[in-house]
Design an enzyme around this catalytic site. Structure first.
Site, PDB file in Angstrom:
ATOM      1  N   TYR A   1      83.074   3.379 -90.786  1.00 42.73           N
ATOM      2  CA  TYR A   1      83.672   2.319 -89.964  1.00 42.73           C
ATOM      3  C   TYR A   1      85.157   2.595 -89.768  1.00 42.73           C
ATOM      4  CZ  TYR A   1      83.558  -2.406 -87.966  1.00 42.73           C
ATOM      5  OH  TYR A   1      83.578  -3.472 -87.107  1.00 42.73           O
TER       6      TYR A   1
ATOM      7  N   GLU B   1     114.475  12.806 -74.054  1.00 42.26           N
ATOM      8  CA  GLU B   1     114.197  13.869 -73.090  1.00 42.26           C
ATOM      9  C   GLU B   1     112.839  14.535 -73.319  1.00 42.26           C
ATOM     10  OE1 GLU B   1     114.777  15.001 -69.863  1.00 42.26           O
ATOM     11  OE2 GLU B   1     116.553  13.939 -70.563  1.00 42.26           O
TER      12      GLU B   1
ATOM     13  N   GLU C   1     109.886  10.675 -72.677  1.00 44.26           N
ATOM     14  CA  GLU C   1     109.561  10.841 -71.254  1.00 44.26           C
ATOM     15  C   GLU C   1     108.229  11.541 -71.020  1.00 44.26           C
ATOM     16  OE1 GLU C   1     112.195  11.829 -68.084  1.00 44.26           O
ATOM     17  OE2 GLU C   1     113.933  11.745 -69.413  1.00 44.26           O
TER      18      GLU C   1
ATOM     19  N   ASP D   1      84.189  14.545 -90.691  1.00 43.82           N
ATOM     20  CA  ASP D   1      83.310  15.713 -90.582  1.00 43.82           C
ATOM     21  C   ASP D   1      83.054  16.383 -91.936  1.00 43.82           C
ATOM     22  OD1 ASP D   1      82.973  15.695 -87.708  1.00 43.82           O
ATOM     23  OD2 ASP D   1      85.097  16.211 -87.606  1.00 43.82           O
TER      24      ASP D   1
ATOM     25  N   ARG E   1      80.117   2.899 -98.307  1.00 44.99           N
ATOM     26  CA  ARG E   1      80.140   2.869 -99.774  1.00 44.99           C
ATOM     27  C   ARG E   1      80.767   1.553-100.215  1.00 44.99           C
ATOM     28  NH1 ARG E   1      84.047   7.711 -99.889  1.00 44.99           N
ATOM     29  NH2 ARG E   1      84.733   6.382 -98.188  1.00 44.99           N
TER      30      ARG E   1
ATOM     31  N   HIS F   1      80.496  14.389 -83.006  1.00 43.59           N
ATOM     32  CA  HIS F   1      81.121  15.716 -82.914  1.00 43.59           C
ATOM     33  C   HIS F   1      80.096  16.693 -83.490  1.00 43.59           C
ATOM     34  CE1 HIS F   1      84.018  18.880 -82.824  1.00 43.59           C
ATOM     35  NE2 HIS F   1      84.468  18.768 -84.056  1.00 43.59           N
TER      36      HIS F   1
HETATM   37  P1  NAD Z   1      87.642   8.054 -89.804  1.00 38.61           P
HETATM   38  O1  NAD Z   1      88.298   8.910 -90.815  1.00 38.61           O
HETATM   39  O2  NAD Z   1      88.478   7.209 -88.911  1.00 38.61           O
HETATM   40  O3  NAD Z   1      86.596   7.062 -90.502  1.00 38.61           O
HETATM   41  C1  NAD Z   1      85.709   7.478 -91.466  1.00 38.61           C
HETATM   42  C2  NAD Z   1      84.834   6.334 -92.000  1.00 38.61           C
HETATM   43  O4  NAD Z   1      83.851   6.900 -92.871  1.00 38.61           O
HETATM   44  C3  NAD Z   1      85.589   5.285 -92.812  1.00 38.61           C
HETATM   45  O5  NAD Z   1      84.943   4.055 -92.629  1.00 38.61           O
HETATM   46  C4  NAD Z   1      85.354   5.781 -94.244  1.00 38.61           C
HETATM   47  O6  NAD Z   1      85.471   4.745 -95.195  1.00 38.61           O
HETATM   48  C5  NAD Z   1      83.918   6.263 -94.141  1.00 38.61           C
HETATM   49  N1  NAD Z   1      83.516   7.252 -95.139  1.00 38.61           N
HETATM   50  C6  NAD Z   1      84.252   8.278 -95.639  1.00 38.61           C
HETATM   51  N2  NAD Z   1      83.516   8.980 -96.519  1.00 38.61           N
HETATM   52  C7  NAD Z   1      82.275   8.384 -96.566  1.00 38.61           C
HETATM   53  C8  NAD Z   1      81.090   8.634 -97.274  1.00 38.61           C
HETATM   54  N3  NAD Z   1      81.005   9.654 -98.126  1.00 38.61           N
HETATM   55  N4  NAD Z   1      80.027   7.807 -97.072  1.00 38.61           N
HETATM   56  C9  NAD Z   1      80.104   6.775 -96.214  1.00 38.61           C
HETATM   57  N5  NAD Z   1      81.211   6.490 -95.497  1.00 38.61           N
HETATM   58  C10 NAD Z   1      82.285   7.282 -95.682  1.00 38.61           C
HETATM   59  O7  NAD Z   1      86.699   9.026 -88.928  1.00 38.61           O
HETATM   60  P2  NAD Z   1      86.689   9.245 -87.333  1.00 38.61           P
HETATM   61  O8  NAD Z   1      87.995   9.855 -86.910  1.00 38.61           O
HETATM   62  O9  NAD Z   1      86.191   8.008 -86.669  1.00 38.61           O
HETATM   63  O10 NAD Z   1      85.599  10.404 -87.200  1.00 38.61           O
HETATM   64  C11 NAD Z   1      84.210  10.132 -87.270  1.00 38.61           C
HETATM   65  C12 NAD Z   1      83.454  11.153 -86.431  1.00 38.61           C
HETATM   66  O11 NAD Z   1      83.807  10.981 -85.064  1.00 38.61           O
HETATM   67  C13 NAD Z   1      83.795  12.600 -86.757  1.00 38.61           C
HETATM   68  O12 NAD Z   1      82.618  13.368 -86.598  1.00 38.61           O
HETATM   69  C14 NAD Z   1      84.815  12.976 -85.692  1.00 38.61           C
HETATM   70  O13 NAD Z   1      84.858  14.361 -85.423  1.00 38.61           O
HETATM   71  C15 NAD Z   1      84.242  12.204 -84.515  1.00 38.61           C
HETATM   72  N6  NAD Z   1      85.203  11.912 -83.443  1.00 38.61           N
HETATM   73  C16 NAD Z   1      86.402  11.331 -83.734  1.00 38.61           C
HETATM   74  C17 NAD Z   1      87.292  11.022 -82.715  1.00 38.61           C
HETATM   75  C18 NAD Z   1      88.601  10.321 -83.016  1.00 38.61           C
HETATM   76  O14 NAD Z   1      89.333  10.059 -82.049  1.00 38.61           O
HETATM   77  N7  NAD Z   1      88.963   9.967 -84.238  1.00 38.61           N
HETATM   78  C19 NAD Z   1      86.940  11.306 -81.371  1.00 38.61           C
HETATM   79  C20 NAD Z   1      85.668  11.844 -81.095  1.00 38.61           C
HETATM   80  C21 NAD Z   1      84.831  12.141 -82.150  1.00 38.61           C
END
Ligand code: NAD
Ligand code: MG
EC number: 1.1.1.86
Length: 333
Positions: free
Chosen positions: A15, A217, A221, A73, A38, A98
Site C-alpha cells: 500500500y 535558472e 524553470e 521490486d 504485514r 513492473h
Molecule cells: P512503495 O515502496 O511505495 O510501497 C511498497 C508497499 O509494500 C508498502 O505498503 C510496504 O509497506 C509494502 N511492503 C514492503 N515489503 C513488503 C512485504 N514483504 N510484504 C508485504 N508488503 C510489503 O512501492 P511502489 O513504488 O508503489 O512500487 C510498487 C511496484 O510498482 C513496483 O513493482 C514498482 O516497480 C512499480 N511501479 C512503481 C511506480 C512508482 O511511481 N512508484 C510506477 C510504476 C510502477
C-alpha cells in the site's frame, strides 16, 4: 468497453505509491478490493484509515481472483515464493506493475496462473489525482502467461479500473516494459535529469554566480519547460521561448548532449538488456544497500538542496499537498 470485461475479486499486496492509488481507484470503479500487508507495517494504518479490510498477505490472497503485487521490486521474489505461491487460488491472476522480477527470471510463476502486467506511466499520486478529477494516467499492459485464455481481458479490466482507459491503454511485452522503464528512469527521467540539473548548477556556482540565481535558472524553470513538452512536445516549447533562446538551444544543446552521451546511453541500455544492471541491483540490495545509502545521502547533501529549501519556503503554494483537491485553502492557511 468495461461492461464485457471480467470483475475479479482483487487483493492488492502493498500500500505504497502504486498500491494505495490502485486500491482506491479500483474500489471506486466497482471492484471488490482487499489489501494485504504485514501486521504493524508502515502503511497498515493508512489502508485502514482509507476504509479497507487489511489482512496478512497470505490471508488476503487466499480467495482473490486477482493478486496485484505492489510491494518494492526487491521483496517480490521472497514474497511470491513464501507467501503468494503457496496461498493463491488455482487459476488466479498474478498481476505486476513492473515486469522486472518475471522478465529476469527471479519469479517463476506457477503454471496454473495467468500472469499479467499493468503499468501506469506515472507515479502513484498522479494515478490517484487524475482519477479523482475524472481523467487517467496512460497504462501499458502485457500478458506473460495465459492459462485461462482470458488473461488479456483481466489486464484490460484492471487498467480500465485504474482510469487508464480514459487516457490510453497500449499493449506491450514484459521485456519491452521492463527494459524501457529501466532505461527511461536511468538515462532520462531520474538519473539523466537530476545529473543535468546538478551539473548546470555547479557550473554556474563555480563560475562565481549566486546559488539562488543558479537554482532558479536550472531547476525551478525546468518545470515550465517540461509543462510545455507535456502539452505540445518540443514544438510547443519552441513556440513559447524567445528567438535568442531558440538559437542557443540549437547551437549549445547538441554540444552538451552530444554523440558521446548517446553512446553512453546505449551502454546503459545494453547493461539493462543483458541483465547486468539487475544483477548489480540485487547484489547491492542483498548487501544491505551500502552504496545506495551513500549515493542517496550525497544527493541530499548537494548544495542545490540547501538553497532550494530556502527558496521554496518563500513559495507558500508549494507547501500544500498537491494531491489534495483543496490546495488553495491549505496554501492560504
Ligand atoms: P512503495 O515502496 O511505495 O510501497 C511498497 C508497499 O509494500 C508498502 O505498503 C510496504 O509497506 C509494502 N511492503 C514492503 N515489503 C513488503 C512485504 N514483504 N510484504 C508485504 N508488503 C510489503 O512501492 P511502489 O513504488 O508503489 O512500487 C510498487 C511496484 O510498482 C513496483 O513493482 C514498482 O516497480 C512499480 N511501479 C512503481 C511506480 C512508482 O511511481 N512508484 C510506477 C510504476 C510502477
Ligand atoms: Mg517508470
Amino acid at each position: 468497453m468495461t461492461s464485457n470485461l471480467p470483475q475479479p475479486k482483487i487483493a492488492v499486496v502493498g500500500y505504497g505509491s502504486q498500491g494505495r492509488a490502485h486500491a482506491l481507484n479500483l474500489r471506486e470503479s466497482g471492484f471488490d478490493v482487499v489489501v494485504g500487508l504485514r501486521a504493524g507495517g508502515p502503511t497498515e494504518s493508512k489502508a485502514k484509515a482509507d476504509g479497507f479490510v487489511v489482512k496478512s498477505p497470505a490471508d488476503a490472497v487466499k480467495d482473490a481472483d486477482l493478486v496485484a503485487v505492489l510491494t518494492p521490486d526487491m521483496v517480490q521474489k521472497k514474497l511470491y515464493n513464501e507467501v503468494l505461491a503457496p496461498n493463491m487460488k488455482q487459476g488466479a491472476v498474478l498481476l505486476f506493475a513492473h515486469g522486472l522480477n518475471v522478465h529476469f527470471g527471479m519469479i517463476e510463476p506457477r503454471a496454473d496462473l495467468d500472469v499479467v502486467l499493468v503499468a501506469p506511466k506515472g507515479p502513484g499520486a498522479l494515478v490517484r489525482r487524475e482519477y479523482e478529477i475524472g481523467r487517467g494516467v496512460p497504462c501499458i499492459y502485457a500478458v506473460y502467461q495465459d492459462k485461462s485464455g482470458k488473461a488479456e481481458q483481466y489486464a484490460l479490466a484492471y487498467a480500465a479500473g485504474l482510469g487508464g482507459a480514459r487516457a490510453n491503454i497500449i499493449k506491450t511485452t514484459f521485456k519491452e516494459e521492463t527494459e524501457t522503464d529501466l532505461f527511461g528512469e536511468q538515462a532520462v527521467l531520474c538519473g539523466g535529469a537530476s545529473s543535468l540539473v546538478q551539473a548546470g548548477f555547479e557550473t554556474l556556482v563555480e563560475a562565481g554566480y549566486q546559488p539562488e540565481i543558479a537554482y532558479y535558472e536550472v531547476l525551478h524553470e525546468l518545470k515550465l519547460i517540461v509543462d510545455l513538452f507535456y502539452e505540445g512536445g518540443i514544438t510547443r516549447m519552441l513556440e513559447f521561448i524567445s528567438e535568442t533562446a531558440q538559437y542557443g538551444d540549437f547551437v549549445s544543446g547538441p554540444r552538451v548532449i552530444d554523440a558521446s552521451v548517446k553512446a553512453r546511453m546505449k551502454d546503459v541500455l545494453t547493461d539493462i538488456q543483458n541483465g547486468t544492471f539487475t544483477k548489480n541491483w540485487v547484489a547491492e540490495y542483498e548487501a544491505g544497500l551500502p552504496n545506495y545509502k551513500k549515493w542517496q545521502q550525497a544527493d541530499k547533501d548537494h548544495a542545490i538542496e540547501k538553497v532550494g529549501q530556502q527558496l521554496r519556503a518563500k513559495m507558500v503554494w508549494l507547501q500544500a499537498n498537491a494531491s489534495q483537491p483543496d490546495t488553495d485553502e491549505q496554501a492560504a492557511a
